[in-house]
Design a protein around this motif. Structure first.
Motif, mmCIF file in Angstrom:
data_model
loop_
_atom_site.group_PDB
_atom_site.id
_atom_site.type_symbol
_atom_site.label_atom_id
_atom_site.label_comp_id
_atom_site.label_asym_id
_atom_site.label_seq_id
_atom_site.Cartn_x
_atom_site.Cartn_y
_atom_site.Cartn_z
ATOM 1 N N GLN A 205 0.889 -1.281 -0.012
ATOM 2 C CA GLN A 205 -0.109 0.115 0.028
ATOM 3 C C GLN A 205 0.795 1.340 -0.025
ATOM 4 O OE1 GLN A 205 -2.638 -0.755 3.589
ATOM 5 N NE2 GLN A 205 -4.268 -1.394 2.251
ATOM 6 N N SER A 206 2.006 1.303 0.662
ATOM 7 C CA SER A 206 3.056 2.397 0.592
ATOM 8 C C SER A 206 3.594 2.598 -0.372
ATOM 9 C CB SER A 206 3.681 2.458 2.141
ATOM 10 O OG SER A 206 2.874 2.338 3.171
ATOM 11 N N PHE A 207 4.206 1.630 -1.119
ATOM 12 C CA PHE A 207 5.185 1.589 -1.943
ATOM 13 C C PHE A 207 5.015 0.851 -3.201
ATOM 14 C CE2 PHE A 207 7.737 1.367 2.173
ATOM 15 C CZ PHE A 207 7.858 2.500 2.353
ATOM 16 N N GLY A 208 4.081 0.146 -3.276
ATOM 17 C CA GLY A 208 3.549 -0.878 -4.378
ATOM 18 C C GLY A 208 4.715 -1.929 -4.467
ATOM 19 N N THR A 209 5.247 -2.065 -5.829
ATOM 20 C CA THR A 209 6.397 -2.821 -5.942
ATOM 21 C C THR A 209 7.551 -2.322 -6.203
ATOM 22 O OG1 THR A 209 5.971 -3.030 -8.473
ATOM 23 C CG2 THR A 209 4.776 -4.682 -7.386
ATOM 24 N N ASN A 210 7.599 -1.069 -5.733
ATOM 25 C CA ASN A 210 8.967 -0.186 -5.751
ATOM 26 C C ASN A 210 9.390 0.075 -4.402
ATOM 27 O OD1 ASN A 210 8.712 0.076 -8.664
ATOM 28 N ND2 ASN A 210 7.415 1.767 -8.282
ATOM 29 N N TYR A 211 9.246 -0.875 -3.796
ATOM 30 C CA TYR A 211 9.873 -0.858 -2.407
ATOM 31 C C TYR A 211 11.217 -0.721 -2.044
ATOM 32 C CZ TYR A 211 9.933 -5.978 -2.767
ATOM 33 O OH TYR A 211 10.337 -7.333 -3.205
ATOM 34 N N HIS A 212 11.855 -1.679 -2.826
ATOM 35 C CA HIS A 212 13.290 -1.875 -2.833
ATOM 36 C C HIS A 212 13.924 -0.257 -3.217
ATOM 37 C CE1 HIS A 212 17.162 -4.152 -2.745
ATOM 38 N NE2 HIS A 212 17.590 -3.266 -3.899
ATOM 39 N N GLU A 213 13.542 0.332 -4.240
ATOM 40 C CA GLU A 213 14.228 1.665 -4.297
ATOM 41 C C GLU A 213 13.792 2.601 -3.295
ATOM 42 O OE1 GLU A 213 12.530 -0.408 -6.509
ATOM 43 O OE2 GLU A 213 13.795 -0.478 -8.043
ATOM 44 N N ARG A 214 12.888 2.318 -2.668
ATOM 45 C CA ARG A 214 12.478 3.198 -1.392
ATOM 46 C C ARG A 214 13.405 2.892 -0.518
ATOM 47 N NH1 ARG A 214 10.532 8.174 0.207
ATOM 48 N NH2 ARG A 214 9.595 7.978 2.267
ATOM 49 N N TYR A 215 13.719 1.641 0.134
ATOM 50 C CA TYR A 215 14.445 1.489 0.785
ATOM 51 C C TYR A 215 15.945 1.967 0.943
ATOM 52 C CZ TYR A 215 11.017 -1.647 2.242
ATOM 53 O OH TYR A 215 9.743 -2.364 2.878
ATOM 54 N N ILE A 216 16.556 1.794 -0.512
ATOM 55 C CA ILE A 216 17.746 2.653 -0.843
ATOM 56 C C ILE A 216 17.710 4.011 -0.694
ATOM 57 C CG2 ILE A 216 19.354 3.250 -2.633
ATOM 58 C CD1 ILE A 216 18.476 0.624 -4.059
ATOM 59 N N LEU A 217 16.698 4.767 -0.720
ATOM 60 C CA LEU A 217 16.684 6.126 -0.338
ATOM 61 C C LEU A 217 16.806 6.476 1.206
ATOM 62 C CD1 LEU A 217 14.065 7.412 -2.836
ATOM 63 C CD2 LEU A 217 16.304 7.566 -3.422
ATOM 64 N N VAL A 218 15.851 5.702 1.786
ATOM 65 C CA VAL A 218 16.052 5.849 3.444
ATOM 66 C C VAL A 218 17.066 5.524 3.872
ATOM 67 C CG1 VAL A 218 14.936 4.747 5.257
ATOM 68 C CG2 VAL A 218 13.568 5.203 3.321
ATOM 69 N N ALA A 219 17.957 4.310 3.380
ATOM 70 C CA ALA A 219 19.302 3.868 3.747
ATOM 71 C C ALA A 219 20.251 4.949 3.613
ATOM 72 C CB ALA A 219 19.642 2.821 3.128
ATOM 73 N N ARG A 220 20.342 5.680 2.390
ATOM 74 C CA ARG A 220 21.271 6.540 2.050
ATOM 75 C C ARG A 220 21.190 7.758 2.821
ATOM 76 N NH1 ARG A 220 24.439 7.862 -2.360
ATOM 77 N NH2 ARG A 220 23.405 6.138 -3.564
ATOM 78 N N SER A 221 19.833 8.300 3.210
ATOM 79 C CA SER A 221 19.713 9.378 4.108
ATOM 80 C C SER A 221 19.926 8.955 5.457
ATOM 81 C CB SER A 221 18.208 9.799 4.094
ATOM 82 O OG SER A 221 17.964 10.784 4.782
ATOM 83 N N THR A 222 19.560 8.079 5.960
ATOM 84 C CA THR A 222 20.046 7.597 7.439
ATOM 85 C C THR A 222 21.498 7.442 7.616
ATOM 86 O OG1 THR A 222 18.025 6.253 7.390
ATOM 87 C CG2 THR A 222 19.595 5.989 9.155
ATOM 88 N N ILE A 223 22.314 6.813 6.603
ATOM 89 C CA ILE A 223 23.818 6.635 6.831
ATOM 90 C C ILE A 223 24.213 8.050 6.712
ATOM 91 C CG2 ILE A 223 25.988 5.916 5.690
ATOM 92 C CD1 ILE A 223 24.028 3.687 7.101
ATOM 93 N N SER A 224 23.864 8.864 5.986
ATOM 94 C CA SER A 224 24.564 10.256 5.703
ATOM 95 C C SER A 224 24.334 11.189 7.029
ATOM 96 C CB SER A 224 24.121 11.182 4.719
ATOM 97 O OG SER A 224 24.356 12.495 4.457
ATOM 98 N N ASN A 225 23.008 10.905 7.727
ATOM 99 C CA ASN A 225 22.845 11.689 9.048
ATOM 100 C C ASN A 225 23.816 11.071 10.093
ATOM 101 O OD1 ASN A 225 20.923 13.317 7.759
ATOM 102 N ND2 ASN A 225 19.281 11.943 8.592
ATOM 103 N N VAL A 226 23.929 9.726 10.084
ATOM 104 C CA VAL A 226 24.943 9.091 11.176
ATOM 105 C C VAL A 226 26.550 9.413 11.081
ATOM 106 C CG1 VAL A 226 25.858 7.086 12.042
ATOM 107 C CG2 VAL A 226 23.364 7.325 11.698
ATOM 108 N N ALA A 227 26.606 9.598 9.697
ATOM 109 C CA ALA A 227 28.018 10.085 9.473
ATOM 110 C C ALA A 227 28.453 11.470 10.035
ATOM 111 C CB ALA A 227 28.515 10.045 8.138
ATOM 112 N N GLN A 228 27.422 12.494 10.054
ATOM 113 C CA GLN A 228 27.567 13.704 10.341
ATOM 114 C C GLN A 228 27.717 13.899 11.844
ATOM 115 O OE1 GLN A 228 24.982 16.405 8.534
ATOM 116 N NE2 GLN A 228 25.031 15.143 6.550
#
Length: 262
Positions: A205-228
């Motif tokens: 319901q949230s992402f359809g079948t494009n959930y994998h691409e969504r997880y990549i975006l979330v992971a990139r943002s999360t890692i960047s915030n932790v690195a700072q």
């Protein structure tokens, strides 16, 4: 001279005349059975004996059975009709029934989709097996095994890269305020598992079948915030602590936003 017989009625006698072509039920209620080739037996009231006088149908004085006696005819079913019916059921209905069967592989999960209305049932997750879904319904399949997400620019043997390295900046160094904000490039990989319960429907319901691409975006943002949150010297001296912090942040973010386990 005609012969007459007297018989007392019993409850629900059944008259049947047998011929090679058919079985004929004459009437119900009382009387007798005529043999093949004999004239049809009729009945008339016998005021003396309190029963029925039975005689040949051509005899004078014989009467037709009372109206409450019903005549029925049973015709044997044609064998060729039965064979045609079985042929139709097997070769006509079996292909239609086969179209309504769906399968989920041993390493898959599924959600049921109606091809006519495009409606997806998100309240139930299907595991491996064969299912009778009905014609016009099929499964949307998801992996039940661990899925890799790789941030790298070097392709290893048998490894698929999802995105390039994460480019971000470090935090300030506590001993040297001018050292903060240094650019850094991070290569990493992790795995996630899709849920086997109703959370899979929420993912669709949230992402359809494009959930994998969504997880990549979330992971990139999360890692960047932790690195700072760490200084440049920390990446040299506390690399294991930074890795644990990034993993914990990924687990929390993807569980909250993506309903998956990392």
């Amino acid at each position: 001279a005609p012969r007459y017989y007297t018989a007392h009625l019993t409850r629900q006698h059944l008259f049947i005349r047998l011929t090679p072509a058919r079985k004929e039920i004459l009437f119900e209620g009382g009387g007798s059975m005529s043999r093949e080739g004999d004239p049809l037996m009729t009945s008339s009231a016998d005021p003396v004996g309190g029963g029925y006088r039975l005689g040949h149908g051509d005899d004078e004085g014989s009467v037709q059975p009372p109206n409450r006696f019903r005549q029925r005819t049973i015709t044997p079913m044609n064998p060729s009709f039965i064979m045609n019916l079985l042929f139709f059921l097997f070769f006509g209905l079996c292909p239609i029934a086969w179209l309504g069967i769906g399968s989920i592989g041993p390493l898959e999960l599924g959600l049921l989709r109606n091809s006519w209305t495009s409606f997806v049932t998100t309240s139930k997750t299907y595991g491996p097996g064969l299912y009778w879904n009905g014609v016009g319904r099929s499964f949307i399949r998801f992996p039940s095994t661990a899925v890799n997400i790789v941030f790298n620019n070097v392709t290893a043997k048998g490894q698929q890269i999802d995105a390039g390295p994460i480019e971000t900046r470090t935090g300030d160094d506590t001993g040297d305020q001018d050292s903060g904000g240094q650019p850094i490039t991070i290569c990493l990989s992790f795995q996630y598992l899709l849920p086997t319960d109703n959370d899979l429907g929420q993912i669709y319901q949230s992402f359809g079948t494009n959930y994998h691409e969504r997880y990549i975006l979330v992971a990139r943002s999360t890692i960047s915030n932790v690195a700072q949150q760490y200084s440049p010297s920390d990446f040299w001296k506390r690399r294991a602590d930074i890795a644990d912090s990034m993993l914990a942040s990924l687990q929390k973010a993807l569980k909250l936003q993506g309903h998956v386990e990392v």
